[in-house]
Design a protein around this motif. Structure first.
Motif, PDB file in Angstrom:
ATOM      1  N   VAL A   3      17.275 -17.942  38.785  1.00 55.72           N
ATOM      2  CA  VAL A   3      16.519 -17.103  39.622  1.00 55.72           C
ATOM      3  C   VAL A   3      15.054 -16.911  39.301  1.00 55.72           C
ATOM      4  CG1 VAL A   3      16.063 -14.836  40.625  1.00 55.72           C
ATOM      5  CG2 VAL A   3      18.410 -15.772  40.610  1.00 55.72           C
ATOM      6  N   HIS A   4      14.965 -16.741  38.124  1.00 52.77           N
ATOM      7  CA  HIS A   4      13.293 -16.985  37.279  1.00 52.77           C
ATOM      8  C   HIS A   4      12.855 -18.337  37.409  1.00 52.77           C
ATOM      9  CE1 HIS A   4      10.834 -14.627  34.083  1.00 52.77           C
ATOM     10  NE2 HIS A   4      10.290 -15.135  34.904  1.00 52.77           N
ATOM     11  N   VAL A   5      13.521 -19.470  37.318  1.00 54.83           N
ATOM     12  CA  VAL A   5      12.877 -20.625  37.571  1.00 54.83           C
ATOM     13  C   VAL A   5      12.648 -20.832  38.671  1.00 54.83           C
ATOM     14  CG1 VAL A   5      13.577 -23.231  37.552  1.00 54.83           C
ATOM     15  CG2 VAL A   5      14.360 -21.647  35.572  1.00 54.83           C
ATOM     16  N   ASN A   6      13.321 -20.517  39.995  1.00 57.29           N
ATOM     17  CA  ASN A   6      13.084 -20.515  41.185  1.00 57.29           C
ATOM     18  C   ASN A   6      11.808 -20.110  41.457  1.00 57.29           C
ATOM     19  OD1 ASN A   6      13.182 -19.417  44.170  1.00 57.29           O
ATOM     20  ND2 ASN A   6      14.434 -21.154  44.319  1.00 57.29           N
ATOM     21  N   ARG A   7      11.626 -18.677  41.156  1.00 51.35           N
ATOM     22  CA  ARG A   7      10.325 -17.903  41.302  1.00 51.35           C
ATOM     23  C   ARG A   7       9.050 -18.576  40.405  1.00 51.35           C
ATOM     24  NH1 ARG A   7      12.377 -13.475  40.092  1.00 51.35           N
ATOM     25  NH2 ARG A   7      11.726 -13.253  37.879  1.00 51.35           N
ATOM     26  N   THR A   8       9.363 -19.247  39.514  1.00 49.28           N
ATOM     27  CA  THR A   8       8.315 -19.828  38.515  1.00 49.28           C
ATOM     28  C   THR A   8       7.841 -20.981  39.338  1.00 49.28           C
ATOM     29  OG1 THR A   8       8.986 -18.752  36.695  1.00 49.28           O
ATOM     30  CG2 THR A   8       7.384 -20.621  36.496  1.00 49.28           C
ATOM     31  N   LEU A   9       8.839 -21.882  39.902  1.00 52.00           N
ATOM     32  CA  LEU A   9       8.421 -23.105  40.397  1.00 52.00           C
ATOM     33  C   LEU A   9       7.635 -22.558  41.832  1.00 52.00           C
ATOM     34  CD1 LEU A   9      11.746 -25.007  40.247  1.00 52.00           C
ATOM     35  CD2 LEU A   9       9.751 -25.589  39.129  1.00 52.00           C
ATOM     36  N   TYR A  23       6.026 -19.149  33.100  1.00 56.21           N
ATOM     37  CA  TYR A  23       5.113 -20.082  33.844  1.00 56.21           C
ATOM     38  C   TYR A  23       4.784 -21.320  33.036  1.00 56.21           C
ATOM     39  CZ  TYR A  23       1.219 -21.004  37.332  1.00 56.21           C
ATOM     40  OH  TYR A  23       0.238 -21.744  38.205  1.00 56.21           O
ATOM     41  N   GLU A  24       4.386 -20.956  31.666  1.00 59.79           N
ATOM     42  CA  GLU A  24       3.920 -21.768  30.801  1.00 59.79           C
ATOM     43  C   GLU A  24       5.259 -22.717  30.414  1.00 59.79           C
ATOM     44  OE1 GLU A  24       0.714 -18.876  28.979  1.00 59.79           O
ATOM     45  OE2 GLU A  24       2.249 -19.422  27.914  1.00 59.79           O
ATOM     46  N   ARG A  25       6.409 -22.222  30.250  1.00 57.07           N
ATOM     47  CA  ARG A  25       7.419 -23.157  29.799  1.00 57.07           C
ATOM     48  C   ARG A  25       7.788 -24.176  30.839  1.00 57.07           C
ATOM     49  NH1 ARG A  25      11.968 -18.674  27.837  1.00 57.07           N
ATOM     50  NH2 ARG A  25      10.448 -17.080  26.755  1.00 57.07           N
ATOM     51  N   ILE A  26       7.859 -23.787  32.156  1.00 54.74           N
ATOM     52  CA  ILE A  26       7.975 -24.616  33.224  1.00 54.74           C
ATOM     53  C   ILE A  26       6.991 -25.766  33.212  1.00 54.74           C
ATOM     54  CG2 ILE A  26       8.806 -25.104  35.556  1.00 54.74           C
ATOM     55  CD1 ILE A  26      11.115 -23.625  34.044  1.00 54.74           C
ATOM     56  N   ALA A  27       6.134 -25.223  33.493  1.00 54.66           N
ATOM     57  CA  ALA A  27       4.764 -26.239  33.486  1.00 54.66           C
ATOM     58  C   ALA A  27       4.746 -27.118  32.142  1.00 54.66           C
ATOM     59  CB  ALA A  27       3.558 -25.417  33.559  1.00 54.66           C
ATOM     60  N   HIS A  28       5.287 -26.664  30.937  1.00 57.83           N
ATOM     61  CA  HIS A  28       5.033 -27.386  30.024  1.00 57.83           C
ATOM     62  C   HIS A  28       6.138 -28.444  30.022  1.00 57.83           C
ATOM     63  CE1 HIS A  28       4.917 -28.621  25.727  1.00 57.83           C
ATOM     64  NE2 HIS A  28       3.682 -28.235  25.562  1.00 57.83           N
ATOM     65  N   LEU A  29       7.359 -28.111  30.356  1.00 58.86           N
ATOM     66  CA  LEU A  29       8.484 -29.198  30.533  1.00 58.86           C
ATOM     67  C   LEU A  29       8.145 -30.157  31.470  1.00 58.86           C
ATOM     68  CD1 LEU A  29      11.035 -29.990  29.627  1.00 58.86           C
ATOM     69  CD2 LEU A  29      12.240 -28.176  31.047  1.00 58.86           C
ATOM     70  N   LEU A  35      16.657 -33.043  38.259  1.00 58.14           N
ATOM     71  CA  LEU A  35      17.266 -31.793  37.410  1.00 58.14           C
ATOM     72  C   LEU A  35      17.375 -30.623  38.591  1.00 58.14           C
ATOM     73  CD1 LEU A  35      14.806 -31.781  34.157  1.00 58.14           C
ATOM     74  CD2 LEU A  35      17.077 -32.769  34.422  1.00 58.14           C
ATOM     75  N   THR A  36      18.342 -29.705  38.210  1.00 57.44           N
ATOM     76  CA  THR A  36      18.641 -28.681  39.067  1.00 57.44           C
ATOM     77  C   THR A  36      17.966 -27.381  38.478  1.00 57.44           C
ATOM     78  OG1 THR A  36      20.591 -27.894  37.899  1.00 57.44           O
ATOM     79  CG2 THR A  36      20.796 -29.454  39.838  1.00 57.44           C
ATOM     80  N   ALA A  78      16.676 -23.838  33.894  1.00 57.67           N
ATOM     81  CA  ALA A  78      17.002 -22.564  33.235  1.00 57.67           C
ATOM     82  C   ALA A  78      17.480 -22.412  31.900  1.00 57.67           C
ATOM     83  CB  ALA A  78      18.049 -21.691  34.242  1.00 57.67           C
ATOM     84  N   ASP A  79      18.657 -23.590  31.849  1.00 57.53           N
ATOM     85  CA  ASP A  79      19.231 -23.944  30.576  1.00 57.53           C
ATOM     86  C   ASP A  79      18.421 -24.325  29.391  1.00 57.53           C
ATOM     87  OD1 ASP A  79      21.766 -22.744  31.543  1.00 57.53           O
ATOM     88  OD2 ASP A  79      22.478 -24.751  31.992  1.00 57.53           O
ATOM     89  N   ALA A  80      17.293 -24.987  29.879  1.00 63.61           N
ATOM     90  CA  ALA A  80      16.348 -25.879  28.897  1.00 63.61           C
ATOM     91  C   ALA A  80      15.425 -24.797  28.564  1.00 63.61           C
ATOM     92  CB  ALA A  80      15.817 -26.893  29.397  1.00 63.61           C
ATOM     93  N   THR A  81      15.075 -23.760  29.224  1.00 61.93           N
ATOM     94  CA  THR A  81      13.903 -22.725  28.880  1.00 61.93           C
ATOM     95  C   THR A  81      14.380 -21.487  28.600  1.00 61.93           C
ATOM     96  OG1 THR A  81      13.785 -22.653  31.166  1.00 61.93           O
ATOM     97  CG2 THR A  81      12.288 -24.255  30.370  1.00 61.93           C
ATOM     98  N   GLY A  82      15.764 -21.248  28.577  1.00 60.85           N
ATOM     99  CA  GLY A  82      16.137 -19.896  28.243  1.00 60.85           C
ATOM    100  C   GLY A  82      15.752 -18.927  29.325  1.00 60.85           C
TER     101      GLY A  82
END
Length: 245
Positions: free
Chosen positions: A191-197, A148-154, A177-178, A183-187
């Motif tokens: 699927v996890h990125v989709n859920r976090t967004l 959650y923090e990674r995506i928000a930060h980016l 960005l897709t 996902a490739d930028a945040t490790g």
């Protein structure tokens, strides 16, 4: 779009009309790279400094099995490795995310620019330091922050970088960005990125529609991401290093 470079360097130094004219000449488009094509690949010999004039790109590394790690995103006004021509071969690849307009700058032209325009040189020094700070922050992002923090930060970082070069509209900006790119930028997995967004949307912190990002409450998003913008050096300290400017 050549003004993006001027906006970028003016975050760090004051530029004269002659400086701006030199940057405009430097920013002449040499070629266009289609989306999802490599600008230069790992193992190739670099001959030019690449300046992003229009479009988005990324720096990435791949493993032998094809897994990819994005280690930087490039937006208009960004250079890819100012001194890359000293290398015998690339140790990473640069790929276009969108249709990309690029200025290929020779070593001689780069040397002439830094020799004849000291204010530009100062701005480039500051830019190099900020890029190193961004890389440190990305390491912290992957090593310590939650998904959650990674995506928000980016998302915050990209928005602020775009705002610096005049590519935001109020609290909104383009975001081509897709979920795989994120996902490739945040490790994370896509699927996890989709859920976090989706979580960030539900919390009212982002609106993401048709490749357009809106941040309704930037302060709240900063709190959620534990985001300290000091590493981007947006306070323009470099503009005051030289009292003669």
């Amino acid at each position: 779009m050549a003004q993006a470079l001027t906006h970028r360097l003016e975050a760090f130094t004051r530029l004269s009309p002659d400086d701006k004219e030199a940057l405009a000449k430097l920013s002449k488009v040499a070629r266009v790279v289609p989306p999802r094509r490599d600008l230069i690949r790992e193992g190739e010999k670099p001959k030019f400094v690449h300046l992003m004039v229009d479009g988005w790109a990324c720096r990435y590394k791949t493993l032998p099995d094809g897994r990819r790690q994005v280690v930087a995103f490039f937006v208009p006004g960004d250079f890819c490795d100012l001194n890359v021509y000293v290398l015998k071969e690339m140790d990473h690849s640069i790929g276009a995310i969108t249709r990309l307009s690029v200025a290929d700058i020779s070593r001689d032209d780069m040397d002439a620019l830094t020799t004849n325009y000291p204010r530009i040189t100062q701005g480039l020094w500051w830019e190099a330091l900020v890029n190193a700070a961004i890389q440190r922050e990305w390491t912290l992002n992957i090593g310590q922050r939650t998904a959650y923090e990674r995506i928000a930060h980016l998302l915050l970082e990209l928005f602020l970088r775009l705002r610096t070069v005049g590519l935001t509209n109020g609290i909104s900006c383009d975001l081509p960005l897709t979920q795989t790119d994120l996902a490739d930028a945040t490790g994370l997995t896509a699927v996890h990125v989709n859920r976090t967004l989706q979580e960030l949307r539900r919390d009212g912190l982002i609106v993401l529609e048709k490749r357009r990002l809106t941040l309704p409450d930037i302060e709240a998003l900063m709190t959620a991401a534990m985001f300290n913008p000091n590493y981007l050096h947006l306070d323009h300290e470099g503009r005051y290093l030289d009292s003669n400017q």
